[in-house]
Design a protein around this motif. Structure first.
Motif, PDB file in Angstrom:
ATOM      1  N   LEU A  97       0.711  -1.074  -0.070  1.00 14.35           N
ATOM      2  CA  LEU A  97       0.031  -0.168  -0.036  1.00 14.35           C
ATOM      3  C   LEU A  97       0.888   1.180  -0.003  1.00 14.35           C
ATOM      4  CD1 LEU A  97      -2.826  -0.584   2.561  1.00 14.35           C
ATOM      5  CD2 LEU A  97      -3.039  -0.806   0.201  1.00 14.35           C
ATOM      6  N   LEU A  98       0.248   2.305  -0.558  1.00 15.63           N
ATOM      7  CA  LEU A  98       0.965   3.523  -0.465  1.00 15.63           C
ATOM      8  C   LEU A  98      -0.099   4.549   0.157  1.00 15.63           C
ATOM      9  CD1 LEU A  98       2.293   4.058  -4.136  1.00 15.63           C
ATOM     10  CD2 LEU A  98       3.704   3.825  -2.138  1.00 15.63           C
ATOM     11  N   ARG A  99       0.382   5.753   0.945  1.00 17.97           N
ATOM     12  CA  ARG A  99      -0.463   6.594   1.384  1.00 17.97           C
ATOM     13  C   ARG A  99      -0.307   7.698   0.528  1.00 17.97           C
ATOM     14  NH1 ARG A  99       0.303  11.342   4.738  1.00 17.97           N
ATOM     15  NH2 ARG A  99      -1.201  11.490   6.317  1.00 17.97           N
ATOM     16  N   VAL A 100      -1.447   8.296   0.085  1.00 22.63           N
ATOM     17  CA  VAL A 100      -1.203   9.257  -0.889  1.00 22.63           C
ATOM     18  C   VAL A 100      -2.225  10.498  -0.423  1.00 22.63           C
ATOM     19  CG1 VAL A 100      -2.125  10.136  -3.042  1.00 22.63           C
ATOM     20  CG2 VAL A 100      -1.202   8.073  -2.851  1.00 22.63           C
ATOM     21  N   ILE A 118      -6.629  12.402   2.230  1.00 25.08           N
ATOM     22  CA  ILE A 118      -5.661  11.184   2.149  1.00 25.08           C
ATOM     23  C   ILE A 118      -6.179  10.057   1.906  1.00 25.08           C
ATOM     24  CG2 ILE A 118      -4.248   9.889   3.903  1.00 25.08           C
ATOM     25  CD1 ILE A 118      -3.790  12.340   5.623  1.00 25.08           C
ATOM     26  N   THR A 119      -5.915   9.300   0.943  1.00 24.75           N
ATOM     27  CA  THR A 119      -6.569   7.806   0.784  1.00 24.75           C
ATOM     28  C   THR A 119      -5.007   6.740   0.643  1.00 24.75           C
ATOM     29  OG1 THR A 119      -7.830   6.716  -0.913  1.00 24.75           O
ATOM     30  CG2 THR A 119      -5.961   8.331  -1.858  1.00 24.75           C
ATOM     31  N   TYR A 120      -5.450   5.505   0.353  1.00 24.22           N
ATOM     32  CA  TYR A 120      -4.524   4.450   0.337  1.00 24.22           C
ATOM     33  C   TYR A 120      -4.833   3.876  -0.941  1.00 24.22           C
ATOM     34  CZ  TYR A 120      -3.385   5.800   5.123  1.00 24.22           C
ATOM     35  OH  TYR A 120      -2.887   6.279   6.314  1.00 24.22           O
ATOM     36  N   VAL A 121      -3.761   3.504  -1.470  1.00 25.66           N
ATOM     37  CA  VAL A 121      -4.018   2.782  -2.763  1.00 25.66           C
ATOM     38  C   VAL A 121      -2.882   1.706  -2.989  1.00 25.66           C
ATOM     39  CG1 VAL A 121      -4.638   4.694  -4.315  1.00 25.66           C
ATOM     40  CG2 VAL A 121      -2.324   4.229  -4.045  1.00 25.66           C
ATOM     41  N   ARG A 122      -3.165   0.726  -3.743  1.00 20.93           N
ATOM     42  CA  ARG A 122      -2.206  -0.449  -3.533  1.00 20.93           C
ATOM     43  C   ARG A 122      -1.031  -0.094  -4.763  1.00 20.93           C
ATOM     44  NH1 ARG A 122      -3.252  -3.164  -8.665  1.00 20.93           N
ATOM     45  NH2 ARG A 122      -5.473  -2.970  -9.469  1.00 20.93           N
ATOM     46  N   LYS A 123       0.037  -0.619  -4.391  1.00 17.27           N
ATOM     47  CA  LYS A 123       1.152  -0.122  -5.276  1.00 17.27           C
ATOM     48  C   LYS A 123       0.893  -0.953  -6.551  1.00 17.27           C
ATOM     49  CE  LYS A 123       4.939   0.325  -1.980  1.00 17.27           C
ATOM     50  NZ  LYS A 123       6.026  -0.333  -1.630  1.00 17.27           N
TER      51      LYS A 123
END
Length: 124
Positions: A97-100, A118-123
């Motif tokens: 996961l990445l924090r964006v 702030i959202t979280y996305v998979r790499k």
């Protein structure tokens, strides 16, 4: 009973002027209150639109339509206005996961962002 009794009828000029002053002050306060409300409505509209822009960008990131960058600057349009979107991706404790963090401004020269998300996305 005196022959000539003086009966007051109506108001004196001073009383009329005081009443007009009170009415004028009340109207001035009401106008100022309405003006402040109108200005706040415009600001809230801008903030709502900026939040929608941030949510759209977060959705694009989650769907992998836009690859997350460590420091990305984007320009997009919504509601007849151009918006500046800045996103900053950083790693998390979960390696997948990445924090964006997404910031939205009305223009490149704007001092403060109108929306932050702030959202979280998979790499990818």
């Amino acid at each position: 009973m005196p022959a000539r009794q003086r009966r007051e009828q109506g108001m004196t000029l001073i009383e009329v002027l005081v009443a007009l002053l009170v009415v004028a002050l009340a109207l001035a306060a009401a106008i100022r209150s309405v003006d402040t409300g109108v200005l706040n409505t415009g600001y809230l509209k801008q903030r709502s639109l900026a939040h929608w822009v941030a949510m759209n960008h977060a959705t694009e990131l989650q769907l992998q339509l836009t690859p997350p960058k460590s420091d990305g600057h984007y320009e997009t349009g919504m509601a007849g206005q151009t918006w500046q979107v800045q996103s900053k991706a950083s790693p998390t404790a979960d390696s997948g996961l990445l924090r964006v963090e997404i910031q939205v401004k009305t223009g490149p020269d704007a001092d403060a962002s109108l929306a932050s998300l702030i959202t979280y996305v998979r790499k990818p």
